[in-house]
Design an enzyme around this catalytic site. Structure first.
Site, PDB file in Angstrom:
ATOM      1  N   ASN A  11     -14.266 -45.047  60.706  1.00 34.63           N
ATOM      2  CA  ASN A  11     -12.867 -44.915  61.118  1.00 34.63           C
ATOM      3  C   ASN A  11     -12.005 -44.992  59.866  1.00 34.63           C
ATOM      4  OD1 ASN A  11     -10.323 -45.169  62.185  1.00 34.63           O
ATOM      5  ND2 ASN A  11     -10.698 -47.152  63.188  1.00 34.63           N
ATOM      6  N   LYS A  13      -8.917 -44.525  59.560  1.00 33.76           N
ATOM      7  CA  LYS A  13      -7.552 -45.019  59.838  1.00 33.76           C
ATOM      8  C   LYS A  13      -6.511 -44.145  59.127  1.00 33.76           C
ATOM      9  CE  LYS A  13      -9.531 -49.513  60.732  1.00 33.76           C
ATOM     10  NZ  LYS A  13      -9.374 -50.956  60.778  1.00 33.76           N
ATOM     11  N   HIS A 102      -8.520 -48.648  70.122  1.00 33.86           N
ATOM     12  CA  HIS A 102      -8.784 -49.427  68.909  1.00 33.86           C
ATOM     13  C   HIS A 102      -7.797 -50.588  68.847  1.00 33.86           C
ATOM     14  CE1 HIS A 102      -8.830 -50.630  64.754  1.00 33.86           C
ATOM     15  NE2 HIS A 102     -10.076 -50.212  64.761  1.00 33.86           N
ATOM     16  N   GLU A 104      -5.932 -51.726  66.697  1.00 34.64           N
ATOM     17  CA  GLU A 104      -4.613 -51.433  66.110  1.00 34.64           C
ATOM     18  C   GLU A 104      -3.738 -50.656  67.088  1.00 34.64           C
ATOM     19  OE1 GLU A 104      -6.497 -49.901  62.627  1.00 34.64           O
ATOM     20  OE2 GLU A 104      -7.184 -51.946  62.281  1.00 34.64           O
ATOM     21  N   GLU A 181     -15.173 -55.057  68.982  1.00 35.39           N
ATOM     22  CA  GLU A 181     -14.560 -55.361  67.693  1.00 35.39           C
ATOM     23  C   GLU A 181     -13.645 -56.568  67.831  1.00 35.39           C
ATOM     24  OE1 GLU A 181     -14.347 -51.740  65.001  1.00 35.39           O
ATOM     25  OE2 GLU A 181     -12.780 -51.427  66.467  1.00 35.39           O
ATOM     26  N   GLY A 187     -10.805 -55.852  59.273  1.00 37.11           N
ATOM     27  CA  GLY A 187     -10.055 -55.756  58.025  1.00 37.11           C
ATOM     28  C   GLY A 187      -9.811 -57.097  57.353  1.00 37.11           C
ATOM     29  N   SER A 227     -15.277 -55.707  59.741  1.00 38.80           N
ATOM     30  CA  SER A 227     -15.742 -56.107  58.412  1.00 38.80           C
ATOM     31  C   SER A 227     -17.245 -55.897  58.203  1.00 38.80           C
ATOM     32  CB  SER A 227     -15.344 -57.550  58.110  1.00 38.80           C
ATOM     33  OG  SER A 227     -13.919 -57.662  58.072  1.00 38.80           O
ATOM     34  N   GLY A 249     -12.849 -50.160  56.610  1.00 35.89           N
ATOM     35  CA  GLY A 249     -12.709 -50.141  55.157  1.00 35.89           C
ATOM     36  C   GLY A 249     -13.938 -49.597  54.415  1.00 35.89           C
TER      37      GLY A 249
HETATM   38  P1  PGA Z   1     -13.002 -52.896  59.217  1.00 34.45           P
HETATM   39  O1  PGA Z   1     -12.418 -52.087  60.471  1.00 34.45           O
HETATM   40  O2  PGA Z   1     -14.440 -52.450  59.054  1.00 34.45           O
HETATM   41  O3  PGA Z   1     -12.130 -52.496  58.064  1.00 34.45           O
HETATM   42  O4  PGA Z   1     -12.916 -54.343  59.550  1.00 34.45           O
HETATM   43  C1  PGA Z   1     -13.219 -51.863  61.613  1.00 34.45           C
HETATM   44  C2  PGA Z   1     -12.441 -51.047  62.604  1.00 34.45           C
HETATM   45  O5  PGA Z   1     -11.228 -51.264  62.715  1.00 34.45           O
HETATM   46  O6  PGA Z   1     -12.997 -50.194  63.314  1.00 34.45           O
END
Ligand code: PGA
Length: 267
Positions: A11, A13, A102, A104, A181, A187, A227, A249
């Site tokens: 992803n 983002k 998601h 976010e 998640e 993140g 993460s 990330g």
């Molecule tokens: P992250 O994000 O690996 O940066 O923690 C995961 C995601 O939001 O799908």
């Protein structure tokens, strides 16, 4: 070895630019084609909307069967919905897999379970000219830190799954993937322990079995996200019930994403 084929998504983002998105796609594709990972793991990338077409071209150019994904969409077919993007438009760009809910979208943009359910039903009901099978829909669920500390992890996941999948038919479930998640792990560099992930995934599978029967509960893929990186991926993916991951990330670095996908091979 699990009967469920693992699935790993990148992803991206709201990151990359036009040039770096195409470059990242080329590198990811070359890496995964070279080590044969695509024969045992489904891999998807979710670039920003404006770069979908070029990323799709880069993946095809490298001969890589990597799924092109979209991070969001609107449930209406077309019309006066300024700023929104329809499933038909995404199909036209070669998209075959979409994220819904998601964290976010839920917690920054404010999308509700009811809206997300409309998106799930739209994605599963839509025809897709790029893919006769239709869209695959990744429904993301997970608890916040306050909810975890209050012991509500399982109830939050259950509520989000029951609301998100309301009205989905057993046949459509073959195109549903759940991404667990935990919001506090996204993140932040904090990951659920493999045991935490295993427990949450087992509960999610119980909810799916209760809604759709044991066979579908057993067959549905449940990814972990939050993460995940090259060092912790294989430990998480080795847990029973953890069928790959959704990576934020670390998916922006081709070599690290490749190592994560390799962590899902052979499970
Ligand atoms: P992250 O994000 O690996 O940066 O923690 C995961 C995601 O939001 O799908």
């Amino acid at each position: 070895m699990s009967t469920r084929r693992p699935i790993v998504g990148g992803n991206w983002k709201m990151n990359t630019d036009r040039e770096s998105a195409a470059g990242l796609a080329r590198q990811v594709a070359a890496d995964l084609v070279r080590d044969g990972a695509l024969s045992s793991v489904d891999v998807a990338v979710f670039p920003p909307f404006p770069y979908l077409v070029e990323v799709g071209q880069a993946l095809r150019g490298a001969g890589a069967a990597i799924l092109l994904g979209a991070q969001d969409f609107y449930f209406e077919k077309n019309g006066a919905f300024t700023g929104e993007v329809s499933l038909e438009m995404l199909a036209d760009c070669g998209v075959s897999i979409v994220l819904v809910g998601h964290s976010e979208r839920r917690h920054v943009i404010g999308e509700t379970d009811q809206l997300l359910n409309r998106k799930v039903l739209a994605a599963l009901g839509a025809t897709n000219k790029a893919n006769a099978a239709g869209f695959t829909c990744v429904l993301c669920v997970g608890e916040t830190l306050a909810q975890r500390e209050a012991g509500e992890t399982n109830t939050v996941n259950e509520r989000q799954i029951r609301a998100g999948l309301k009205g989905v038919s057993p046949e459509q479930m073959s195109r549903v993937v759940i991404a667990y998640e935990p919001v506090w792990a996204i993140g932040t560099g904090r990951t659920a322990t493999p045991a935490d992930a295993r427990e949450a995934h087992a509960n999610i599978r119980r909810v799916l079995a209760d809604m759709f029967g044991d066979a579908i509960g057993d067959r549905t893929r449940v990814q972990y996200g939050g993460s995940v990186n090259a060092s912790n991926a294989s430990g998480l993916f080795a847990q029973p019930g953890v069928d790959g991951g959704l990576i934020g990330g670390a998916s922006l670095k081709a070599a690290e994403f490749g190592a994560i996908v390799r962590g899902a091979m052979g499970r």
